[in-house]
Design an enzyme around this catalytic site. Sequence first.
Site, PDB file in Angstrom:
ATOM      1  CG  ASP A 223      -1.821   1.202   1.263  1.00 17.06           C
ATOM      2  OD1 ASP A 223      -2.589   1.348   0.297  1.00 17.06           O
ATOM      3  OD2 ASP A 223      -1.756   1.978   2.234  1.00 17.06           O
ATOM      4  CG  PHE A 227      -1.964   7.387  -3.429  1.00 16.16           C
ATOM      5  CD1 PHE A 227      -0.912   7.620  -4.301  1.00 16.16           C
ATOM      6  CD2 PHE A 227      -3.250   7.326  -3.936  1.00 16.16           C
ATOM      7  CE1 PHE A 227      -1.146   7.775  -5.662  1.00 16.16           C
ATOM      8  CE2 PHE A 227      -3.493   7.483  -5.284  1.00 16.16           C
ATOM      9  CZ  PHE A 227      -2.439   7.701  -6.161  1.00 16.16           C
ATOM     10  N   GLY A 264      -6.055  -2.384  -6.806  1.00 14.78           N
ATOM     11  CA  GLY A 264      -6.871  -1.391  -6.103  1.00 14.78           C
ATOM     12  C   GLY A 264      -6.486   0.016  -6.499  1.00 14.78           C
ATOM     13  N   GLY A 265      -7.080   0.986  -5.875  1.00 20.93           N
ATOM     14  CA  GLY A 265      -6.830   2.369  -6.213  1.00 20.93           C
ATOM     15  C   GLY A 265      -5.392   2.794  -5.982  1.00 20.93           C
ATOM     16  CG  ASP A 266      -4.036   3.491  -2.251  1.00 24.23           C
ATOM     17  OD1 ASP A 266      -4.656   2.422  -2.223  1.00 24.23           O
ATOM     18  OD2 ASP A 266      -3.944   4.269  -1.284  1.00 24.23           O
TER      19      ASP A 266
END
Length: 266
Positions: A223, A227, A264-266
């Site tokens: 992760d 972010f 995933g998004g980040d």
Amino acid sequence: LKLKRHDGTEVDVELAAIPYDDESEFEGAPSIMLMARDVSERNRASRQITAREEHLRKIMDTVVDGIVAMDQSGTIETVNPAAEQIFSYQPGELVSEKITLLMPEEVASQHHGFVSKYLSTGNATGQSTVVGKRREFEAQKKDGTVFTIEIAVSTLKSVGRQLFIGAVRDITARKQNEANLRNLATTDPLTKMPNRILFNEHLIEAVNRADNGDHQIAVMFVDLDNFKNINDAMGHLTGDRVIQTAGKRITACVRDQDTVAHVGGD
């Protein structure tokens, strides 16, 4: 020769002229006997056969799929224009050539064994994996280009001879479209890395290999801390570049057989 009956109808005849001695008042004059045979039905049947053959030839010439017929020794006997175009040969070039001319070396080396096995067992047991089924194979053009074809092979016994007839279709474009669709479905559009779908596929394969062998697998989730602050302070475009750079750096740290995915998004 055509002759006419007394009722005016024409008939096809075969004439034979035979000289003979005629003891008549015309002594010394040569005599000839004419024998006529009505061959109207025979000629009519012959014309019908010729018409059917011409009809089949026109069908062969206009059908979209390539048609290739070979004998049991692998010699090409008939090929239609579509097949010549698929394999990039000029009209008539393939007739009397070996069918292995249309195959890459690794496929051609196995061809004789396939035919021999079919002739000895397949036609009796119905266990052939090729004849009567539609399969995909690697083929080779005249210039050596290897491409994928779809082929359906059938057999024909004619005058005591075994013929193999293949209906061939170039599926290069279809395979490319399938690859493109799969790539869209399994690749993350931002990073061009595997997405969650492809990651799950690779994970299942890795688990199966681990179950069948004496080794372990590792799964790591990475992760990017803070972010959201990057997105808020510098914008989403910069955030996207950070994700792309992080993906490239992590990928550079693992082996070729490992998988790094953006799930995933980040």
